[in-house]
Design a protein around this motif. Structure first.
Motif, PDB file in Angstrom:
ATOM      1  N   VAL A  45      -9.410  -9.402 -17.034  1.00  0.00           N
ATOM      2  CA  VAL A  45      -9.932 -10.614 -16.393  1.00  0.00           C
ATOM      3  C   VAL A  45      -9.150 -10.919 -15.114  1.00  0.00           C
ATOM      4  N   ALA A  46      -7.838 -10.810 -15.158  1.00  0.00           N
ATOM      5  CA  ALA A  46      -7.014 -11.073 -13.979  1.00  0.00           C
ATOM      6  C   ALA A  46      -7.330 -10.075 -12.868  1.00  0.00           C
ATOM      7  N   LEU A  47      -7.463  -8.806 -13.229  1.00  0.00           N
ATOM      8  CA  LEU A  47      -7.804  -7.788 -12.235  1.00  0.00           C
ATOM      9  C   LEU A  47      -9.182  -8.048 -11.643  1.00  0.00           C
ATOM     10  N   GLU A  48     -10.123  -8.472 -12.457  1.00  0.00           N
ATOM     11  CA  GLU A  48     -11.475  -8.772 -11.969  1.00  0.00           C
ATOM     12  C   GLU A  48     -11.443  -9.940 -10.988  1.00  0.00           C
ATOM     13  N   THR A  49     -10.615 -10.933 -11.268  1.00  0.00           N
ATOM     14  CA  THR A  49     -10.484 -12.070 -10.362  1.00  0.00           C
ATOM     15  C   THR A  49      -9.952 -11.617  -9.010  1.00  0.00           C
ATOM     16  N   VAL A  50      -8.942 -10.765  -9.032  1.00  0.00           N
ATOM     17  CA  VAL A  50      -8.395 -10.225  -7.778  1.00  0.00           C
ATOM     18  C   VAL A  50      -9.474  -9.442  -7.046  1.00  0.00           C
ATOM     19  N   LEU A  51     -10.194  -8.592  -7.756  1.00  0.00           N
ATOM     20  CA  LEU A  51     -11.236  -7.785  -7.143  1.00  0.00           C
ATOM     21  C   LEU A  51     -12.294  -8.664  -6.482  1.00  0.00           C
ATOM     22  N   GLN A  52     -12.766  -9.679  -7.178  1.00  0.00           N
ATOM     23  CA  GLN A  52     -13.791 -10.562  -6.626  1.00  0.00           C
ATOM     24  C   GLN A  52     -13.302 -11.286  -5.378  1.00  0.00           C
ATOM     25  N   GLU A  53     -12.067 -11.747  -5.400  1.00  0.00           N
ATOM     26  CA  GLU A  53     -11.521 -12.452  -4.237  1.00  0.00           C
ATOM     27  C   GLU A  53     -11.345 -11.523  -3.046  1.00  0.00           C
ATOM     28  N   VAL A  54     -10.889 -10.308  -3.293  1.00  0.00           N
ATOM     29  CA  VAL A  54     -10.700  -9.349  -2.199  1.00  0.00           C
ATOM     30  C   VAL A  54     -12.057  -8.987  -1.592  1.00  0.00           C
ATOM     31  N   CYS A  55     -13.056  -8.764  -2.429  1.00  0.00           N
ATOM     32  CA  CYS A  55     -14.397  -8.419  -1.937  1.00  0.00           C
ATOM     33  C   CYS A  55     -15.022  -9.576  -1.155  1.00  0.00           C
ATOM     34  N   ARG A  56     -14.733 -10.785  -1.557  1.00  0.00           N
ATOM     35  CA  ARG A  56     -15.289 -11.972  -0.911  1.00  0.00           C
ATOM     36  C   ARG A  56     -14.589 -12.290   0.424  1.00  0.00           C
ATOM     37  N   ASP A  57     -13.344 -11.894   0.563  1.00  0.00           N
ATOM     38  CA  ASP A  57     -12.552 -12.199   1.760  1.00  0.00           C
ATOM     39  C   ASP A  57     -13.016 -11.324   2.924  1.00  0.00           C
ATOM     40  N   HIS A  58     -13.453 -11.946   4.003  1.00  0.00           N
ATOM     41  CA  HIS A  58     -13.973 -11.197   5.147  1.00  0.00           C
ATOM     42  C   HIS A  58     -12.909 -10.361   5.851  1.00  0.00           C
ATOM     43  N   ARG A  59     -11.640 -10.689   5.656  1.00  0.00           N
ATOM     44  CA  ARG A  59     -10.573  -9.921   6.305  1.00  0.00           C
ATOM     45  C   ARG A  59     -10.285  -8.609   5.592  1.00  0.00           C
ATOM     46  N   THR A  60     -10.543  -8.543   4.295  1.00  0.00           N
ATOM     47  CA  THR A  60     -10.207  -7.339   3.544  1.00  0.00           C
ATOM     48  C   THR A  60     -11.397  -6.675   2.868  1.00  0.00           C
ATOM     49  N   GLY A  61     -12.474  -7.401   2.653  1.00  0.00           N
ATOM     50  CA  GLY A  61     -13.598  -6.916   1.870  1.00  0.00           C
ATOM     51  C   GLY A  61     -14.106  -5.527   2.223  1.00  0.00           C
ATOM     52  N   GLY A  62     -14.476  -5.288   3.451  1.00  0.00           N
ATOM     53  CA  GLY A  62     -15.051  -4.006   3.826  1.00  0.00           C
ATOM     54  C   GLY A  62     -14.083  -3.061   4.502  1.00  0.00           C
ATOM     55  N   THR A  63     -12.832  -3.380   4.491  1.00  0.00           N
ATOM     56  CA  THR A  63     -11.821  -2.565   5.169  1.00  0.00           C
ATOM     57  C   THR A  63     -11.329  -1.448   4.262  1.00  0.00           C
ATOM     58  N   PRO A  64     -10.630  -0.472   4.828  1.00  0.00           N
ATOM     59  CA  PRO A  64     -10.027   0.558   3.970  1.00  0.00           C
ATOM     60  C   PRO A  64      -9.119  -0.046   2.894  1.00  0.00           C
ATOM     61  N   LEU A  65      -8.373  -1.097   3.242  1.00  0.00           N
ATOM     62  CA  LEU A  65      -7.522  -1.749   2.245  1.00  0.00           C
ATOM     63  C   LEU A  65      -8.381  -2.338   1.128  1.00  0.00           C
ATOM     64  N   GLY A  66      -9.456  -3.002   1.473  1.00  0.00           N
ATOM     65  CA  GLY A  66     -10.343  -3.580   0.465  1.00  0.00           C
ATOM     66  C   GLY A  66     -10.929  -2.519  -0.450  1.00  0.00           C
ATOM     67  N   ARG A  67     -11.326  -1.390   0.128  1.00  0.00           N
ATOM     68  CA  ARG A  67     -11.868  -0.300  -0.679  1.00  0.00           C
ATOM     69  C   ARG A  67     -10.784   0.303  -1.579  1.00  0.00           C
ATOM     70  N   PHE A  68      -9.563   0.385  -1.070  1.00  0.00           N
ATOM     71  CA  PHE A  68      -8.460   0.893  -1.886  1.00  0.00           C
ATOM     72  C   PHE A  68      -8.181  -0.048  -3.055  1.00  0.00           C
ATOM     73  N   VAL A  69      -8.139  -1.338  -2.784  1.00  0.00           N
ATOM     74  CA  VAL A  69      -7.906  -2.316  -3.853  1.00  0.00           C
ATOM     75  C   VAL A  69      -9.028  -2.215  -4.882  1.00  0.00           C
ATOM     76  N   GLN A  70     -10.260  -2.106  -4.413  1.00  0.00           N
ATOM     77  CA  GLN A  70     -11.391  -2.005  -5.324  1.00  0.00           C
ATOM     78  C   GLN A  70     -11.273  -0.783  -6.235  1.00  0.00           C
ATOM     79  N   SER A  71     -10.982   0.366  -5.665  1.00  0.00           N
ATOM     80  CA  SER A  71     -10.879   1.568  -6.498  1.00  0.00           C
ATOM     81  C   SER A  71      -9.681   1.484  -7.445  1.00  0.00           C
ATOM     82  N   SER A  72      -8.578   0.928  -6.975  1.00  0.00           N
ATOM     83  CA  SER A  72      -7.394   0.787  -7.834  1.00  0.00           C
ATOM     84  C   SER A  72      -7.667  -0.143  -9.007  1.00  0.00           C
ATOM     85  N   VAL A  73      -8.294  -1.276  -8.725  1.00  0.00           N
ATOM     86  CA  VAL A  73      -8.595  -2.241  -9.777  1.00  0.00           C
ATOM     87  C   VAL A  73      -9.580  -1.642 -10.774  1.00  0.00           C
ATOM     88  N   GLU A  74     -10.613  -0.974 -10.285  1.00  0.00           N
ATOM     89  CA  GLU A  74     -11.599  -0.388 -11.193  1.00  0.00           C
ATOM     90  C   GLU A  74     -10.974   0.671 -12.098  1.00  0.00           C
TER      91      GLU A  74
END
Length: 84
Positions: A45-74
């Protein structure tokens, strides 16, 4: 500050860091987040919350960092789900 907020704060800070240690630092922030919770379900649940916030944030959502966070969390969530 909650563990989720602390992790999000670190990831947000890392979005502005231009060096090669970002991946290791994101992993460390996610490790710290997971260690804050005992049960795998709480960690998921905590990881999902982080993932949702990162995806929603326009500064990180579609960036390489955002994609890295997404794959790491998943990856982490899948591992936790298998162990639960």
């Amino acid at each position: 500050m909650t563990p989720v907020r602390r992790c999000l704060h670190k990831v947000d800070h890392l979005s502005a860091v231009p060096d090669s240690t970002v991946a290791d630092r994101v992993d460390a922030a996610l490790d710290e987040l997971e260690q804050a919770y005992r049960r795998p379900s709480e960690r998921i649940v905590a990881l999902e919350t982080v993932l949702q916030e990162v995806c929603r944030d326009h500064r990180t959502g579609g960036t390489p960092l955002g994609r890295f966070v997404q794959s790491s969390v998943e990856r982490r969530q899948e591992k936790l789900a298998r162990s639960a």
